[in-house]
Design a protein around this motif. Structure first.
Motif, mmCIF file in Angstrom:
data_model
loop_
_atom_site.group_PDB
_atom_site.id
_atom_site.type_symbol
_atom_site.label_atom_id
_atom_site.label_comp_id
_atom_site.label_asym_id
_atom_site.label_seq_id
_atom_site.Cartn_x
_atom_site.Cartn_y
_atom_site.Cartn_z
ATOM 1 N N ALA A 1 -31.734 75.271 -80.987
ATOM 2 C CA ALA A 1 -31.214 74.752 -82.254
ATOM 3 C C ALA A 1 -31.467 73.256 -82.334
ATOM 4 O O ALA A 1 -31.663 72.592 -81.316
ATOM 5 N N ASN A 2 -31.455 72.723 -83.542
ATOM 6 C CA ASN A 2 -31.564 71.283 -83.759
ATOM 7 C C ASN A 2 -30.215 70.634 -83.508
ATOM 8 O O ASN A 2 -29.185 71.274 -83.695
ATOM 9 N N PRO A 3 -30.140 69.393 -83.114
ATOM 10 C CA PRO A 3 -31.262 68.475 -82.950
ATOM 11 C C PRO A 3 -31.938 68.586 -81.586
ATOM 12 O O PRO A 3 -33.027 68.074 -81.391
ATOM 13 N N HIS A 4 -31.301 69.260 -80.604
ATOM 14 C CA HIS A 4 -31.886 69.416 -79.279
ATOM 15 C C HIS A 4 -31.670 70.839 -78.796
ATOM 16 O O HIS A 4 -30.617 71.423 -79.040
ATOM 17 N N VAL A 5 -32.645 71.355 -78.077
ATOM 18 C CA VAL A 5 -32.486 72.646 -77.415
ATOM 19 C C VAL A 5 -31.769 72.389 -76.087
ATOM 20 O O VAL A 5 -32.121 71.464 -75.359
ATOM 21 N N TRP A 6 -30.758 73.186 -75.823
ATOM 22 C CA TRP A 6 -30.036 73.124 -74.553
ATOM 23 C C TRP A 6 -30.189 74.452 -73.852
ATOM 24 O O TRP A 6 -30.195 75.503 -74.493
ATOM 25 N N PHE A 7 -30.315 74.408 -72.534
ATOM 26 C CA PHE A 7 -30.266 75.635 -71.754
ATOM 27 C C PHE A 7 -29.379 75.388 -70.546
ATOM 28 O O PHE A 7 -29.158 74.258 -70.129
ATOM 29 N N TYR A 8 -28.860 76.466 -70.011
ATOM 30 C CA TYR A 8 -27.890 76.395 -68.926
ATOM 31 C C TYR A 8 -28.398 77.238 -67.765
ATOM 32 O O TYR A 8 -28.902 78.343 -67.970
ATOM 33 N N ILE A 9 -28.288 76.687 -66.561
ATOM 34 C CA ILE A 9 -28.745 77.390 -65.373
ATOM 35 C C ILE A 9 -27.666 77.341 -64.292
ATOM 36 O O ILE A 9 -26.852 76.412 -64.263
ATOM 37 N N THR A 10 -27.667 78.340 -63.441
ATOM 38 C CA THR A 10 -26.797 78.309 -62.270
ATOM 39 C C THR A 10 -27.654 77.914 -61.078
ATOM 40 O O THR A 10 -28.744 78.432 -60.874
ATOM 41 N N VAL A 11 -27.153 76.948 -60.331
ATOM 42 C CA VAL A 11 -27.870 76.348 -59.208
ATOM 43 C C VAL A 11 -26.959 76.416 -57.981
ATOM 44 O O VAL A 11 -25.752 76.221 -58.095
ATOM 45 N N LYS A 12 -27.541 76.672 -56.832
ATOM 46 C CA LYS A 12 -26.772 76.631 -55.576
ATOM 47 C C LYS A 12 -26.687 75.184 -55.104
ATOM 48 O O LYS A 12 -27.703 74.494 -55.002
ATOM 49 N N ASP A 13 -25.464 74.698 -54.839
ATOM 50 C CA ASP A 13 -25.317 73.328 -54.336
ATOM 51 C C ASP A 13 -25.478 73.303 -52.814
ATOM 52 O O ASP A 13 -25.776 74.332 -52.195
ATOM 53 N N GLU A 14 -25.272 72.139 -52.203
ATOM 54 C CA GLU A 14 -25.483 71.965 -50.761
ATOM 55 C C GLU A 14 -24.589 72.874 -49.923
ATOM 56 O O GLU A 14 -24.939 73.258 -48.808
#
Length: 136
Positions: free
Chosen positions: A51-64
């Protein structure tokens, strides 16, 4: 108070709010992200907001410590992404992606993406406002 005055005041207020909303919604890269703090994230896509004004996406990441952490990643506007080879379905929920970008200034789990490597290994520019080669 006359009806004419009240109508004019309401119209002026509506115009002011309508003008300020886009100004508030759009921000400069430097206000929210730190170009001197690069980050590379690899994770699974959980959501894409095209969507405007910016495309956002979300990810799951493994931390340390091995915990799963949710990150929000900002890209450019949809039309800018399309100029760089993106389609609305280039990145889908469940895809494993790698993101090169800049960390949020406030220390939150947000990044401004510069390059995204998609599940099929394709590297695409993210139309980041923090990338000096981005055409605005």
């Amino acid at each position: 108070m006359s009806t004419r005055f009240l109508t004019s005041a309401i119209a002026l207020a509506a115009l002011t709010v309508g003008w300020l909303a886009p100004v508030h919604a759009h921000h400069s890269f430097a206000a929210e992200f730190d170009g001197s703090k690069p980050v590379t994230l690899k994770g699974v896509v959980t959501q894409v907001d095209w969507a405007n004004p910016h495309v956002w996406f979300y990810i799951t990441v493994k931390d340390e410590e091995g915990r799963t952490v949710r990150w929000a990643c900002e890209m450019g506007a949809p039309h800018q992404l399309q100029q760089r080879g993106w389609l609305r379905d280039t990145m889908k929920v469940g895809d494993l992606v790698s993101v090169e970008g800049s960390l949020a200034r406030d220390g939150s789990k947000r990044a401004n993406a510069r390059v995204v490597t998609t599940a099929d290994g394709k590297k695409l520019g993210a139309a980041s406002s923090g990338d000096p080669t981005t055409r605005q």
